[in-house]
Design a protein around this motif. Structure first.
Motif, PDB file in Angstrom:
ATOM      1  N   ASP A 169       6.758  23.248  21.980  1.00  0.00           N
ATOM      2  CA  ASP A 169       6.613  24.112  23.151  1.00  0.00           C
ATOM      3  C   ASP A 169       7.976  24.740  23.395  1.00  0.00           C
ATOM      4  O   ASP A 169       8.907  24.552  22.612  1.00  0.00           O
ATOM      5  CB  ASP A 169       6.109  23.341  24.379  1.00  0.00           C
ATOM      6  N   ARG A 170       8.118  25.484  24.492  1.00  0.00           N
ATOM      7  CA  ARG A 170       9.370  26.199  24.745  1.00  0.00           C
ATOM      8  C   ARG A 170      10.543  25.263  24.987  1.00  0.00           C
ATOM      9  O   ARG A 170      11.700  25.662  24.861  1.00  0.00           O
ATOM     10  CB  ARG A 170       9.216  27.149  25.944  1.00  0.00           C
ATOM     11  N   GLU A 171      10.271  24.019  25.323  1.00  0.00           N
ATOM     12  CA  GLU A 171      11.334  23.065  25.603  1.00  0.00           C
ATOM     13  C   GLU A 171      11.585  22.106  24.448  1.00  0.00           C
ATOM     14  O   GLU A 171      12.527  21.317  24.499  1.00  0.00           O
ATOM     15  CB  GLU A 171      10.992  22.267  26.870  1.00  0.00           C
ATOM     16  N   ASN A 172      10.756  22.165  23.421  1.00  0.00           N
ATOM     17  CA  ASN A 172      10.897  21.260  22.280  1.00  0.00           C
ATOM     18  C   ASN A 172      10.702  22.045  20.982  1.00  0.00           C
ATOM     19  O   ASN A 172       9.570  22.407  20.631  1.00  0.00           O
ATOM     20  CB  ASN A 172       9.856  20.139  22.347  1.00  0.00           C
ATOM     21  N   PHE A 173      11.810  22.289  20.293  1.00  0.00           N
ATOM     22  CA  PHE A 173      11.706  23.062  19.055  1.00  0.00           C
ATOM     23  C   PHE A 173      12.955  22.852  18.204  1.00  0.00           C
ATOM     24  O   PHE A 173      14.017  22.459  18.693  1.00  0.00           O
ATOM     25  CB  PHE A 173      11.531  24.557  19.356  1.00  0.00           C
ATOM     26  N   VAL A 174      12.812  23.124  16.925  1.00  0.00           N
ATOM     27  CA  VAL A 174      13.910  23.111  15.969  1.00  0.00           C
ATOM     28  C   VAL A 174      13.740  24.338  15.088  1.00  0.00           C
ATOM     29  O   VAL A 174      12.651  24.584  14.559  1.00  0.00           O
ATOM     30  CB  VAL A 174      13.915  21.843  15.094  1.00  0.00           C
ATOM     31  N   ALA A 175      14.815  25.122  14.911  1.00  0.00           N
ATOM     32  CA  ALA A 175      14.714  26.339  14.115  1.00  0.00           C
ATOM     33  C   ALA A 175      16.030  26.597  13.390  1.00  0.00           C
ATOM     34  O   ALA A 175      17.100  26.260  13.880  1.00  0.00           O
ATOM     35  CB  ALA A 175      14.363  27.531  15.004  1.00  0.00           C
ATOM     36  N   GLU A 219      21.538  27.427  13.521  1.00  0.00           N
ATOM     37  CA  GLU A 219      20.549  26.490  14.039  1.00  0.00           C
ATOM     38  C   GLU A 219      20.399  26.662  15.543  1.00  0.00           C
ATOM     39  O   GLU A 219      21.366  26.908  16.270  1.00  0.00           O
ATOM     40  CB  GLU A 219      20.965  25.046  13.725  1.00  0.00           C
ATOM     41  N   ARG A 220      19.169  26.519  15.978  1.00  0.00           N
ATOM     42  CA  ARG A 220      18.898  26.504  17.410  1.00  0.00           C
ATOM     43  C   ARG A 220      17.794  25.486  17.660  1.00  0.00           C
ATOM     44  O   ARG A 220      16.739  25.535  17.015  1.00  0.00           O
ATOM     45  CB  ARG A 220      18.464  27.886  17.905  1.00  0.00           C
ATOM     46  N   SER A 221      18.043  24.565  18.598  1.00  0.00           N
ATOM     47  CA  SER A 221      17.048  23.537  18.873  1.00  0.00           C
ATOM     48  C   SER A 221      17.169  23.058  20.315  1.00  0.00           C
ATOM     49  O   SER A 221      18.179  23.282  20.989  1.00  0.00           O
ATOM     50  CB  SER A 221      17.211  22.351  17.911  1.00  0.00           C
ATOM     51  N   GLN A 222      16.108  22.404  20.751  1.00  0.00           N
ATOM     52  CA  GLN A 222      16.086  21.823  22.089  1.00  0.00           C
ATOM     53  C   GLN A 222      15.078  20.692  22.085  1.00  0.00           C
ATOM     54  O   GLN A 222      14.051  20.755  21.407  1.00  0.00           O
ATOM     55  CB  GLN A 222      15.699  22.882  23.126  1.00  0.00           C
ATOM     56  N   SER A 223      15.390  19.622  22.831  1.00  0.00           N
ATOM     57  CA  SER A 223      14.482  18.481  22.905  1.00  0.00           C
ATOM     58  C   SER A 223      14.224  18.122  24.360  1.00  0.00           C
ATOM     59  O   SER A 223      14.941  18.560  25.268  1.00  0.00           O
ATOM     60  CB  SER A 223      15.064  17.279  22.155  1.00  0.00           C
ATOM     61  N   SER A 224      13.195  17.317  24.576  1.00  0.00           N
ATOM     62  CA  SER A 224      12.777  16.970  25.936  1.00  0.00           C
ATOM     63  C   SER A 224      13.820  16.180  26.697  1.00  0.00           C
ATOM     64  O   SER A 224      13.781  16.120  27.927  1.00  0.00           O
ATOM     65  CB  SER A 224      11.463  16.181  25.888  1.00  0.00           C
ATOM     66  N   ASP A 225      14.781  15.555  25.978  1.00  0.00           N
ATOM     67  CA  ASP A 225      15.836  14.805  26.667  1.00  0.00           C
ATOM     68  C   ASP A 225      16.969  15.709  27.141  1.00  0.00           C
ATOM     69  O   ASP A 225      17.987  15.236  27.647  1.00  0.00           O
ATOM     70  CB  ASP A 225      16.395  13.708  25.772  1.00  0.00           C
ATOM     71  N   GLY A 226      16.798  17.022  26.965  1.00  0.00           N
ATOM     72  CA  GLY A 226      17.782  17.983  27.455  1.00  0.00           C
ATOM     73  C   GLY A 226      18.837  18.374  26.449  1.00  0.00           C
ATOM     74  O   GLY A 226      19.669  19.246  26.727  1.00  0.00           O
ATOM     75  N   LYS A 227      18.843  17.772  25.282  1.00  0.00           N
ATOM     76  CA  LYS A 227      19.835  18.109  24.267  1.00  0.00           C
ATOM     77  C   LYS A 227      19.537  19.478  23.678  1.00  0.00           C
ATOM     78  O   LYS A 227      18.420  19.761  23.273  1.00  0.00           O
ATOM     79  CB  LYS A 227      19.851  17.052  23.165  1.00  0.00           C
ATOM     80  N   ARG A 228      20.576  20.316  23.614  1.00  0.00           N
ATOM     81  CA  ARG A 228      20.424  21.660  23.076  1.00  0.00           C
ATOM     82  C   ARG A 228      21.467  21.919  21.998  1.00  0.00           C
ATOM     83  O   ARG A 228      22.599  21.490  22.119  1.00  0.00           O
ATOM     84  CB  ARG A 228      20.570  22.719  24.177  1.00  0.00           C
ATOM     85  N   VAL A 229      21.067  22.622  20.982  1.00  0.00           N
ATOM     86  CA  VAL A 229      21.977  23.052  19.918  1.00  0.00           C
ATOM     87  C   VAL A 229      21.823  24.548  19.750  1.00  0.00           C
ATOM     88  O   VAL A 229      20.702  25.062  19.646  1.00  0.00           O
ATOM     89  CB  VAL A 229      21.669  22.339  18.585  1.00  0.00           C
ATOM     90  N   ARG A 230      22.955  25.222  19.726  1.00  0.00           N
ATOM     91  CA  ARG A 230      22.967  26.665  19.455  1.00  0.00           C
ATOM     92  C   ARG A 230      24.319  26.948  18.804  1.00  0.00           C
ATOM     93  O   ARG A 230      25.327  27.080  19.487  1.00  0.00           O
ATOM     94  CB  ARG A 230      22.793  27.479  20.739  1.00  0.00           C
ATOM     95  N   ASP A 231      24.342  27.016  17.473  1.00  0.00           N
ATOM     96  CA  ASP A 231      25.626  27.069  16.788  1.00  0.00           C
ATOM     97  C   ASP A 231      26.135  28.481  16.538  1.00  0.00           C
ATOM     98  O   ASP A 231      26.697  28.778  15.492  1.00  0.00           O
ATOM     99  CB  ASP A 231      25.583  26.264  15.489  1.00  0.00           C
ATOM    100  N   TYR A 232      25.950  29.338  17.517  1.00  0.00           N
ATOM    101  CA  TYR A 232      26.620  30.638  17.534  1.00  0.00           C
ATOM    102  C   TYR A 232      27.146  30.852  18.944  1.00  0.00           C
ATOM    103  O   TYR A 232      26.571  30.374  19.923  1.00  0.00           O
ATOM    104  CB  TYR A 232      25.688  31.774  17.108  1.00  0.00           C
TER     105      TYR A 232
END
Length: 309
Positions: A169-175, A219-232
């Motif tokens: 969903d919009r809050e849980n993804f890995v790309a 990489e761009r990702s987000q998980s339900s525990d609030g952790k976010r990755v956006r490496d730009y």
């Protein structure tokens, strides 16, 4: 006169504690002083319900200097303009108050002006590309501004994109978005710039001949525990080289360009999108100085057009 005689007197006045004095030093890219530059400054002040600004301006002397003083809340802006140069804009936040006002007292702020040398026509636009296929390589033609067949009418795969994603969903993804190239010697070269301050003409004037990488990934990702990755990052920019020509296996020439700001993407959309602003010089020279009055793309809308060199 002593070194502090020109400072505001320490009186029981709220205004005295807000005094600011500083000197702007205008220099060229070669660190040489520039006389005759019109410098404007703004002093921001609190009003109780917001902020307001007051302005001053003047012309630099033979040493490229001009001194200003006024009252502020610690935030100031300053800019320079002169015929034959690109305008430059800066801001600064003082952090410490003393009896005499904001510290440091009368600092020198460097203002760098870049000369207008050889602006050329380019293909320049803000791009928002809907990715036509997930998990597969797909080429994009930067001049035709279209995907290559079977997804569009582009001719050359200047950038080859591949998006892999897993969306719950919009809050849980890995790309992960990867970019690669069609030709030997093509590639991207990452550079960084503080877009908040400096000349309106950003990034190098001339593209280097070496240092390009033939593949990048983000990489761009987000998980339900609030952790976010956006490496730009917002300070990321790129130089690029495409359609490289070689003779006897050796590099000869290519088309050069620049990407102003990061390459970002949103994998959560029904049709995921890639965003970047690019400038492409088709004259087979490494000149990256764009003439905004001669954009080779015509009839661009407000969200596509670019105005900076």
């Amino acid at each position: 006169m002593s070194a502090i005689d020109d400072r505001p007197h320490a009186v029981d006045s709220f205004a005295a504690f807000k005094s600011t004095k500083f000197t702007v030093v205008v220099v060229s890219e070669e660190e040489k002083p520039i006389a005759g530059v019109k410098v404007g400054v703004g002093f921001e002040r609190n009003t109780g319900s917001g902020t307001e600004s007051s302005g001053q301006q003047g012309i630099t002397d033979l040493d490229g200097k001009l001194t200003f003083s006024g009252e502020s809340n610690g935030h100031i802006t300053y800019s320079g303009s002169k015929y034959g140069y690109y305008p430059s804009y800066y801001d600064y936040d003082f952090e410490t108050l003393s009896t005499f006002g904001w510290k440091p007292w009368n600092p020198e702020f460097k203002l760098v002006m870049r000369k207008i040398e050889k602006p050329v026509p380019m293909y320049a636009r803000q791009a928002a590309l809907k990715i036509p296929v997930i998990g597969k390589d797909v080429g994009f033609d930067l001049i035709e501004f279209d995907w290559v067949p079977p997804y569009g009418k582009g001719i050359n795969s200047d950038f080859i994109f591949n998006l892999e994603n897993k969306i719950l969903d919009r809050e849980n993804f890995v790309a992960r978005l990867s970019i690669k190239f069609s030709n030997n010697f093509d590639g991207l070269l990452k550079v960084e710039d503080n877009f908040r301050n400096g000349s309106v003409f950003k990034l190098p004037r001339t593209a280097p001949l070496e240092g390009y990488r033939d593949m990048f990934s983000f990489e761009r990702s987000q998980s339900s525990d609030g952790k976010r990755v956006r490496d730009y990052k917002s300070t990321d920019s790129y130089l690029f080289r495409i359609r490289s020509i070689k003779e006897d296996g050796e590099f000869v020439k290519a088309i050069y360009g620049k990407i102003h700001g990061p390459i970002s993407f949103d994998p959560r959309l029904k049709s995921p999108e890639i965003y970047f602003t690019y400038y492409l010089n088709p004259d087979l020279t490494p000149n990256l100085e764009f003439d905004p009055k001669r954009n080779l793309f015509e009839n661009l809308g407000d969200f596509q057009s670019v105005s900076e060199p």
